[in-house]
Scaffold this motif. Structure first.
Motif, mmCIF file in Angstrom:
data_model
loop_
_atom_site.group_PDB
_atom_site.id
_atom_site.type_symbol
_atom_site.label_atom_id
_atom_site.label_comp_id
_atom_site.label_asym_id
_atom_site.label_seq_id
_atom_site.Cartn_x
_atom_site.Cartn_y
_atom_site.Cartn_z
ATOM 1 N N VAL A 171 0.867 -1.184 0.000
ATOM 2 C CA VAL A 171 0.000 0.000 0.000
ATOM 3 C C VAL A 171 0.900 1.229 0.000
ATOM 4 N N ALA A 172 0.764 2.062 -1.041
ATOM 5 C CA ALA A 172 1.611 3.245 -1.174
ATOM 6 C C ALA A 172 0.737 4.489 -1.327
ATOM 7 N N PRO A 173 1.006 5.545 -0.565
ATOM 8 C CA PRO A 173 0.236 6.782 -0.717
ATOM 9 C C PRO A 173 0.748 7.586 -1.914
ATOM 10 N N VAL A 174 -0.148 8.333 -2.545
ATOM 11 C CA VAL A 174 0.209 9.240 -3.635
ATOM 12 C C VAL A 174 -0.159 10.656 -3.181
ATOM 13 N N VAL A 175 0.828 11.518 -3.147
ATOM 14 C CA VAL A 175 0.649 12.871 -2.614
ATOM 15 C C VAL A 175 0.654 13.872 -3.766
ATOM 16 N N ALA A 176 -0.282 14.788 -3.737
ATOM 17 C CA ALA A 176 -0.347 15.872 -4.727
ATOM 18 C C ALA A 176 -0.576 17.184 -3.979
ATOM 19 N N ALA A 177 0.227 18.179 -4.308
ATOM 20 C CA ALA A 177 0.119 19.501 -3.663
ATOM 21 C C ALA A 177 0.220 19.389 -2.146
ATOM 22 N N ASP A 178 1.205 18.568 -1.670
ATOM 23 C CA ASP A 178 1.479 18.393 -0.236
ATOM 24 C C ASP A 178 0.297 17.810 0.524
ATOM 25 N N ALA A 179 -0.594 17.083 -0.174
ATOM 26 C CA ALA A 179 -1.740 16.459 0.495
ATOM 27 C C ALA A 179 -1.987 15.083 -0.126
ATOM 28 N N LEU A 180 -2.529 14.183 0.700
ATOM 29 C CA LEU A 180 -2.846 12.839 0.211
ATOM 30 C C LEU A 180 -3.911 12.916 -0.877
ATOM 31 N N ASP A 181 -3.606 12.311 -2.049
ATOM 32 C CA ASP A 181 -4.578 12.314 -3.152
ATOM 33 C C ASP A 181 -5.281 10.958 -3.264
ATOM 34 N N HIS A 182 -4.518 9.882 -3.243
ATOM 35 C CA HIS A 182 -5.126 8.547 -3.323
ATOM 36 C C HIS A 182 -4.084 7.513 -2.893
ATOM 37 N N PHE A 183 -4.506 6.226 -2.874
ATOM 38 C CA PHE A 183 -3.620 5.114 -2.534
ATOM 39 C C PHE A 183 -3.442 4.218 -3.759
ATOM 40 N N ILE A 184 -2.246 3.618 -3.906
ATOM 41 C CA ILE A 184 -2.003 2.553 -4.887
ATOM 42 C C ILE A 184 -1.809 1.256 -4.101
ATOM 43 N N VAL A 185 -2.590 0.215 -4.446
ATOM 44 C CA VAL A 185 -2.525 -1.076 -3.748
ATOM 45 C C VAL A 185 -2.186 -2.151 -4.778
ATOM 46 N N ILE A 186 -1.126 -2.924 -4.527
ATOM 47 C CA ILE A 186 -0.711 -4.029 -5.403
ATOM 48 C C ILE A 186 -0.727 -5.304 -4.576
ATOM 49 N N SER A 187 -1.542 -6.299 -5.033
ATOM 50 C CA SER A 187 -1.670 -7.585 -4.334
ATOM 51 C C SER A 187 -1.092 -8.683 -5.215
ATOM 52 N N ARG A 188 -0.298 -9.549 -4.632
ATOM 53 C CA ARG A 188 0.322 -10.657 -5.372
ATOM 54 C C ARG A 188 0.057 -11.973 -4.644
ATOM 55 N N ASP A 189 -0.347 -12.990 -5.411
ATOM 56 C CA ASP A 189 -0.630 -14.321 -4.850
ATOM 57 C C ASP A 189 0.690 -15.034 -4.568
ATOM 58 N N VAL A 190 1.003 -15.261 -3.269
ATOM 59 C CA VAL A 190 2.254 -15.923 -2.871
ATOM 60 C C VAL A 190 1.947 -17.211 -2.118
ATOM 61 N N THR A 191 0.821 -17.850 -2.433
ATOM 62 C CA THR A 191 0.419 -19.062 -1.706
ATOM 63 C C THR A 191 1.473 -20.145 -1.823
ATOM 64 N N GLU A 192 1.991 -20.387 -3.055
ATOM 65 C CA GLU A 192 2.986 -21.455 -3.232
ATOM 66 C C GLU A 192 4.233 -21.177 -2.403
ATOM 67 N N ARG A 193 4.664 -19.914 -2.333
ATOM 68 C CA ARG A 193 5.863 -19.576 -1.561
ATOM 69 C C ARG A 193 5.638 -19.805 -0.077
ATOM 70 N N VAL A 194 4.455 -19.421 0.430
ATOM 71 C CA VAL A 194 4.148 -19.604 1.855
ATOM 72 C C VAL A 194 4.079 -21.087 2.199
ATOM 73 N N GLU A 195 3.391 -21.864 1.324
ATOM 74 C CA GLU A 195 3.269 -23.302 1.597
ATOM 75 C C GLU A 195 4.637 -23.978 1.584
ATOM 76 N N LEU A 196 5.522 -23.553 0.648
ATOM 77 C CA LEU A 196 6.857 -24.124 0.608
ATOM 78 C C LEU A 196 7.633 -23.768 1.868
ATOM 79 N N GLN A 197 7.501 -22.534 2.344
ATOM 80 C CA GLN A 197 8.201 -22.119 3.559
ATOM 81 C C GLN A 197 7.703 -22.913 4.766
#
Length: 429
Positions: free
Chosen positions: A97-123
């Protein structure tokens, strides 16, 4: 939209991640990426206007709300949490979750989700193996220490010291064997990680090729549609060739869906259908694709043979098996396709309503036992230049439909591949 913006949007939409843009209140106002199909198979646009917090289970919402608060304060936040897909399957997601700031104020959020089920199960699996090996190693060391003390006392009192020494040596050998087992487990885990990375790279490549092929295919389909509108002006032979071309584009479209499904970019579309009718429609096209030196004969039991499958996946599986039969006969011979039903039992004990099958038999050279044992392994092939993915996809398609694959083959006699499905108990309409 400029050419650069269009190309950037294509990259975003082709990504296996799920990318979202939230307004300052945490409401979704833009989604993109193939990963969003896990949340909304019918299309990511269904998520627009929903609070992002509502997509998480109740037990995770407090944590997600705190993440948004930290991001609103200007911090980029990463976390990993489980969440169910729209089909109910539990998957692990790595979220940024990353904030995007415009004119020294919060404008919106960018959210990137990645499926890491195989990595977690392997760990988790590696941690379980390490804990088990460590416990056994500690137990063995403790026993060895106790044995050394006991045998030291015995050595002072008894002259027969050789038996105790040999026992201690055997225990040390046991510890060495356990350490060797731990090293082999580590090597297997590293190989599994490498294979998962390789599969992911292949999926990305296949997805891109499938999208490009689909774009070129649309031009062919439009051209054939124009010819169909003027079909009355064609000779019977030309109309027949046109029908073959149209049927070929239909199968090419099905192949594109299969490639996208292999790359996790296309959902399965199963429905009830008569297996006999599917095979009958498939054979007309297959005869033309096999060339004139390969004949196809069909035997079908009377009555309905209902199954619940994805038609395009089934046709692609049959085409893979038929092409393998053609290659086994070196391009000339007779393929026999049989469609029917048999009583309960056989491939899967969980099938309780009988089984429906379609078999493809050839009179080629057959297969030795060492080839049959590895027939469905991904990347295993006996063909020069082969990928080793055809029969692996056949096995995966049949297994996804709740069935199984049977192989009957003998060197010098021929091969029969039988796809077995549970009989569908509902109506065909």
């Amino acid at each position: 939209m400029s050419e650069g913006e269009g190309r950037y949007r294509q990259f975003v939409e082709a990504s296996t991640d799920c990318m979202k843009e939230l307004d300052r209140d945490g409401v979704i106002r833009f989604v993109a990426g193939m990963g969003c199909l896990a949340l909304a198979p019918e299309g990511g646009d269904r998520l627009i206007g929903m609070p992002w917090l509502a997509l998480w289970p109740d037990e995770a919402r407090d944590m997600v709300a705190r993440v948004l608060e930290r991001a609103a304060a200007g911090e980029r936040v990463d976390f990993v949490s489980p969440r169910r897909t729209s089909l109910g399957a539990m998957r692990w997601w790595e979220v940024t979750v990353a904030p995007v700031v415009a004119a020294d104020a919060l404008d919106h959020f960018i959210v990137i989700s990645r499926d890491v089920t195989e990595r977690v199960e392997l760990q988790v699996a590696l941690e379980s193996i390490n804990e088990l090996l460590q416990a056994r190693l500690n137990e063995s060391v403790a026993r060895s220490a106790n044995a050394s003390t006991r045998y030291g006392t015995l050595l002072e009192r008894l002259e027969d010291e050789h038996g105790a020494r040999r026992e201690a040596e055997r225990r040390v050998d046991g510890l060495a064997g356990q350490l060797d087992m731990a090293n082999r487990a580590l090597a297997l885990a590293e190989a599994a990680t490498h294979q998962a990375q390789k599969q992911h790279a292949i999926g990305q490549l296949v997805s891109g090729i499938a999208h490009d092929f689909n774009n070129m295919l649309q031009t062919v389909i439009v051209s054939l549609s124009g010819l169909q509108e003027a079909a009355d002006e064609l000779t019977p032979h030309q109309r027949r060739m046109l029908n073959y071309a149209v049927e070929g584009t239909r199968h090419a479209t099905a192949l594109t869906r299969r490639l996208l499904a292999f790359a996790r970019s296309q959902p399965e579309r199963a429905e009830p259908m008569d297996l006999g009718e599917v095979v009958a429609n498939f054979v007309d096209f297959a005869r033309h694709a096999m060339s004139g030196r390969v004949g196809i004969e069909v035997f079908r039991q009377p009555g309905d043979l209902p199954v619940w499958v994805d038609r395009h996946h089934l046709e692609q599986a049959l085409m893979n098996v038929c092409l393998n039969a053609r290659d086994a006969m070196e391009g000339h011979g007779e393929i026999v396709i049989e469609v029917g039903e048999r009583p309960m039992g056989g491939v899967r004990e969980s099938v309780r309503t009988g089984q429906v099958f379609v078999s493809v038999a050839d009179n080629g050279g057959g297969m030795p036992e060492e080839v049959r044992d590895r027939l469905f392994e991904p990347y295993f092939t006996t063909k020069e230049g082969g990928s080793g993915l055809g029969l692996a996809q056949v096995y995966g398609m049949v297994a996804q439909a709740g069935g199984g694959v049977e192989i009957e083959s003998e060197s010098g006699v021929g091969t029969k591949v039988r796809l077995v499905f549970p009989r569908y108990a509902g109506p065909l309409d």
